[in-house]
Design an enzyme around this catalytic site. Sequence first.
Site, short mmCIF file in Angstrom:
data_model
loop_
_atom_site.label_atom_id
_atom_site.label_comp_id
_atom_site.label_asym_id
_atom_site.label_seq_id
_atom_site.Cartn_x
_atom_site.Cartn_y
_atom_site.Cartn_z
N GLU A 63 0.80 -1.23 0.00
CA GLU A 63 0.00 0.00 0.00
C GLU A 63 0.83 1.28 0.00
O GLU A 63 0.56 2.19 -0.76
CB GLU A 63 -0.96 0.04 1.20
CG GLU A 63 -1.74 1.34 1.20
CD GLU A 63 -2.85 1.40 2.21
OE1 GLU A 63 -2.88 0.58 3.13
OE2 GLU A 63 -3.69 2.30 2.04
N ASP A 109 -0.49 -5.11 3.21
CA ASP A 109 -1.06 -3.92 3.85
C ASP A 109 -0.44 -3.87 5.25
O ASP A 109 -0.75 -4.70 6.10
CB ASP A 109 -2.58 -4.03 3.94
CG ASP A 109 -3.22 -2.72 4.36
OD1 ASP A 109 -2.51 -1.86 4.90
OD2 ASP A 109 -4.44 -2.57 4.16
N ILE A 150 -0.67 -1.75 7.81
CA ILE A 150 -1.71 -1.57 8.85
C ILE A 150 -3.05 -1.47 8.14
O ILE A 150 -3.31 -0.48 7.45
CB ILE A 150 -1.49 -0.31 9.71
CG1 ILE A 150 -0.10 -0.28 10.35
CG2 ILE A 150 -2.58 -0.23 10.78
CD1 ILE A 150 0.15 0.91 11.28
N ASP A 151 -3.86 -2.48 8.27
CA ASP A 151 -5.22 -2.37 7.75
C ASP A 151 -6.07 -1.93 8.94
O ASP A 151 -6.28 -2.69 9.88
CB ASP A 151 -5.72 -3.72 7.20
CG ASP A 151 -7.10 -3.54 6.58
OD1 ASP A 151 -7.24 -2.69 5.70
OD2 ASP A 151 -8.04 -4.24 7.03
N THR A 198 -5.76 1.86 9.60
CA THR A 198 -4.93 2.99 10.01
C THR A 198 -5.74 4.05 10.76
O THR A 198 -5.25 4.64 11.73
CB THR A 198 -4.28 3.63 8.76
OG1 THR A 198 -3.44 2.65 8.17
CG2 THR A 198 -3.43 4.84 9.13
N ASP A 248 -6.11 -4.82 0.85
CA ASP A 248 -7.05 -5.02 1.97
C ASP A 248 -7.55 -6.46 1.99
O ASP A 248 -7.84 -7.01 3.05
CB ASP A 248 -8.30 -4.13 1.81
CG ASP A 248 -8.00 -2.64 1.78
OD1 ASP A 248 -7.14 -2.20 2.55
OD2 ASP A 248 -8.63 -1.92 0.98
C1 IPD Z 1 -9.17 0.53 5.31
C2 IPD Z 1 -9.86 -0.47 6.20
C3 IPD Z 1 -11.31 -0.12 6.39
C4 IPD Z 1 -12.02 0.01 5.07
C5 IPD Z 1 -11.28 0.98 4.17
C6 IPD Z 1 -9.84 0.56 3.98
P1 IPD Z 1 -6.57 1.15 5.63
O1 IPD Z 1 -7.81 0.21 5.11
O2 IPD Z 1 -9.79 -1.76 5.67
O3 IPD Z 1 -12.02 -1.08 7.13
O4 IPD Z 1 -13.34 0.44 5.29
O5 IPD Z 1 -11.92 1.05 2.92
O6 IPD Z 1 -9.18 1.47 3.15
O7 IPD Z 1 -6.66 2.43 4.86
O8 IPD Z 1 -6.76 1.33 7.07
O9 IPD Z 1 -5.39 0.33 5.26
CA CA Z 2 -6.26 -1.44 4.18
CA CA Z 3 -3.19 0.32 5.28
#
Ligand code: IPD
Ligand code: CA
Ligand code: CA
Length: 273
Positions: free
Chosen positions: A69, A86, A88-89, A91, A214
């Site tokens: 990412e 990813d 940190i999923d 963030t 994701d």
């Molecule tokens: C997000 C998370 C979130 C989802 C967002 C993603 P990130 O990833 O997965 O649950 O609703 O669409 O972008 O930006 O924290 O890596």
């Molecule tokens: Ca993510």
């Molecule tokens: Ca992320």
Amino acid sequence: MNDYSKELEIAKQAARKGSEIIIQYTTDKDFDIELKGKNDLVTDADLATEKVVLKIIQEAFPEDQVMAEESQEERRVPEARTWLVDPIDGTTNFAHGFPIYCVSVAMWEHREPKVGVVLEVGRDELFSAVKGQGAYLNGSPIHVSKTTDPANTLIGTGFPYRDLYLVKHYLELFEYLMHNTHGVRRPGSAAFDMCCVAAGRYDGFYEYSLNAWDVAAASLIIKEAGGVLSDWEGGDNWLFGKRILAGNEAIHSFLLKAVEEHFTSEERKAEQA
Ligand code: IPD
Ligand code: CA
Ligand code: CA
């Protein structure tokens, strides 16, 4: 034949090391938050974690491609062996001190996921799967739920917070599910949500506006746990198609129908990679 044991080991190692770094940042409470776009946060912890995760992968498999990412974005279903990361999923959760965020590491080969690891940092829950070898949570096998009556289900979702053009119909679907299920959850990490389907905590999950990193690992974990996964038209363009729907077989069908009833066919159409 490759049983992907080394790849699994490296994916776990990378996720564990990544998690240690994230925990260090939460302990020190010292990180900068920047905006990549509207409501699109990135912190020092994302960057530092990604660096370490990629280093572990690239040292073990120098020939492989990576898609990550924060440094290696790409929109192409991987042909060659590719690691999708990813760091940190979740963030936004991390940045606000809300306790659900994961490191997600997947290895794809021949255009399909072969290894998937998702580590939820706060509860130290390590979800993993290798193609054809089942799905596991901290080493114990997991399976999707057996619930077939929508009235008895718990559903997970995420609300779009960048691309808001579908919000009206999103909320109408949300209302419909409030009336017809036990409830809907939105923890804020799609990888974690999808692992909750795999572990039978949720019976189904849907979301719009997701990226490949994701869903790359958790998709395999759902499939190996016996779940069904598709885009919003029931097709298989879910890696880059932005729209994803998953569940046990019955609840996947229920959600697909619900999505059909609440979105126009144009709105349901997966984006092309
Ligand atoms: C997000 C998370 C979130 C989802 C967002 C993603 P990130 O990833 O997965 O649950 O609703 O669409 O972008 O930006 O924290 O890596
Ligand atoms: Ca993510
Ligand atoms: Ca992320």
